[in-house]
Design an enzyme around this catalytic site. Sequence first.
Site, PDB file in Angstrom:
ATOM      1  N   GLY A  81       0.727  -1.157   0.232  1.00 13.02           N
ATOM      2  CA  GLY A  81       0.121   0.055  -0.187  1.00 13.02           C
ATOM      3  C   GLY A  81       0.837   1.318  -0.064  1.00 13.02           C
ATOM      4  N   SER A  82       0.397   2.138   0.462  1.00 10.80           N
ATOM      5  CA  SER A  82       1.060   3.563   0.710  1.00 10.80           C
ATOM      6  C   SER A  82       2.353   3.794   1.569  1.00 10.80           C
ATOM      7  CB  SER A  82       0.083   4.677   0.885  1.00 10.80           C
ATOM      8  OG  SER A  82      -0.265   4.570   2.137  1.00 10.80           O
ATOM      9  N   GLY A  85       2.729   2.235   5.315  1.00  5.67           N
ATOM     10  CA  GLY A  85       3.926   1.465   5.721  1.00  5.67           C
ATOM     11  C   GLY A  85       4.510   1.982   7.072  1.00  5.67           C
ATOM     12  N   GLU A  94       5.834  -3.317   0.840  1.00  3.20           N
ATOM     13  CA  GLU A  94       5.842  -3.002  -0.473  1.00  3.20           C
ATOM     14  C   GLU A  94       4.789  -2.022  -0.882  1.00  3.20           C
ATOM     15  OE1 GLU A  94       5.273  -2.561  -4.111  1.00  3.20           O
ATOM     16  OE2 GLU A  94       3.906  -4.355  -4.278  1.00  3.20           O
TER      17      GLU A  94
END
Length: 504
Positions: free
Chosen positions: A236-237, A241, A258
């Site tokens: 995700g963004s 994270g 990721e």
Amino acid sequence: MTHASQLLSALNVPASQTTGGSLQVRSPIDGAQIGAVHEATKQEVDAAIARAHEAFLAWRNVPAPKRGELVRLFGMHLRQNKAELARLVSIEAGKITSEGEGEVQEMIDICDFAVGLSRQLYGLTIASERPGHRMMEQWHPIGVVGIISAFNFPVAVWAWNAALALVCGNSVVWKPSEKTPLTALATQALFERALAEFSQQQGMAAPALSHVVNGKAPVGEALVDHPSVALVSATGSTRMGRAVGPRVAQRFGRCLLELGGNNAIIVAPTADLDLATRGILFGAYGTAGQRCTTTRRVIAHASIHDELVSRLERARKQLRIGNPLENGTLVGPLIDKGAFDAMQKALRGAREQGGKVTGGDRALEAQMPQAWYAEPALAQMPAQSGVVLEETFAPILYVLKYEKLDDAIALQNAVPQGLSSAIFTNDVREAEAFMAASGSDCGIANVNIGTSGAEIGGAFGGEKETGGGRESGSDAWKAYMRRTTNTVNYSSALPLAQGVKFDV
Ligand code: UN1
């Protein structure tokens, strides 16, 4: 869009799972509601993790090639239901038909990869410095793997993680994006069919190896904070994270992140401009710019810059925007109004920074007033600053100019993210320099091919604010296992390492 309910029933998802809940699901195609899914409470998340942990305790002792058999059966179910699941992906995430099908194909591919891998979970043997000793390493299952996935690859990202996690001997608990819970429930239903078949074949009760917990941030948090979740794999963004990483680190759990990308393509003087134009077009505007590998920047050599921009402009205007289920559509909708607003904000920023912007307006408003379609945008920028440094999840391509390759590489690396990158050149020196240690700092560095559309065989992920994780192919499986180093003494002496003496 009643079609979603027909697909869900064809995919064996009970209507009770997709109606009557508090999480409203809308199709980005026309904004119509297509489901109302139950949101898991913290107690329900905890219960799912407990069941997954119990399943793991048995599953870790099943021989890995046998675990591969379960994933093989799942791959067969995906093959049989590819068209239905792909269409549901298109309806729920807004992908054009071939990309919806491509997404399910990625799931099938990773299953095949994982089946092969199930016989290749190799550890090393290591030369011991002591006589009569042997050293080796083993890879053991790690436990419950928590998977947090994003709307843009609503099912493939789960499959990259789950297929590997399962052959490695783990169980999985999945929190899909709150924007795409239906495809998750459909995937889970297919998996459960494979699991039932496997259990029957093996003459055992079906272990509860996979769970879906739907909901918003609190559901993700319950997963992230739970001490029994050995690995949290989150896509995700960067903002997400940043929240997940430290929380998992706090309890010494493992993370596989990721996150965002800000991927660039360098177009060198010798580039094949036909190829480059096509690569950039798909990279920047495919999936309506909503891939983490989307091409967000082009860094073009001054000698070909104007020619490239005019080719891109010509092609950009020909891209057919529309209902992703219709033949010939290349650019579907943005996921929601929030995405459209973020796009407009970035374009305003680009103009304020002296950028020359074409495209970017809302499209098809009259036909689909509740949906958010946008013209792909191209912004010629005087410098790399402000909005160009950010990842805006929309079809905006920033174009910059360079004179020397070193400057182009420096520009390409001068963003906080480090996922994917590419160069178009027919000069072997330039290509190698781009891939060298002093070249691109990204996890993916391509030559004469765009930044998106990676195959599952390679390790997928990137550096810096992209989070450092690697998923999918190569040796990414090691993230889903724990390594033990074994030293065995088969002599009748007890020599200490490094020649240390400790005798009384
Ligand atoms: C993502 O956008 O989260 O390389 C992943 C690609 C795909 C994966 C994208 N295989 O575009």
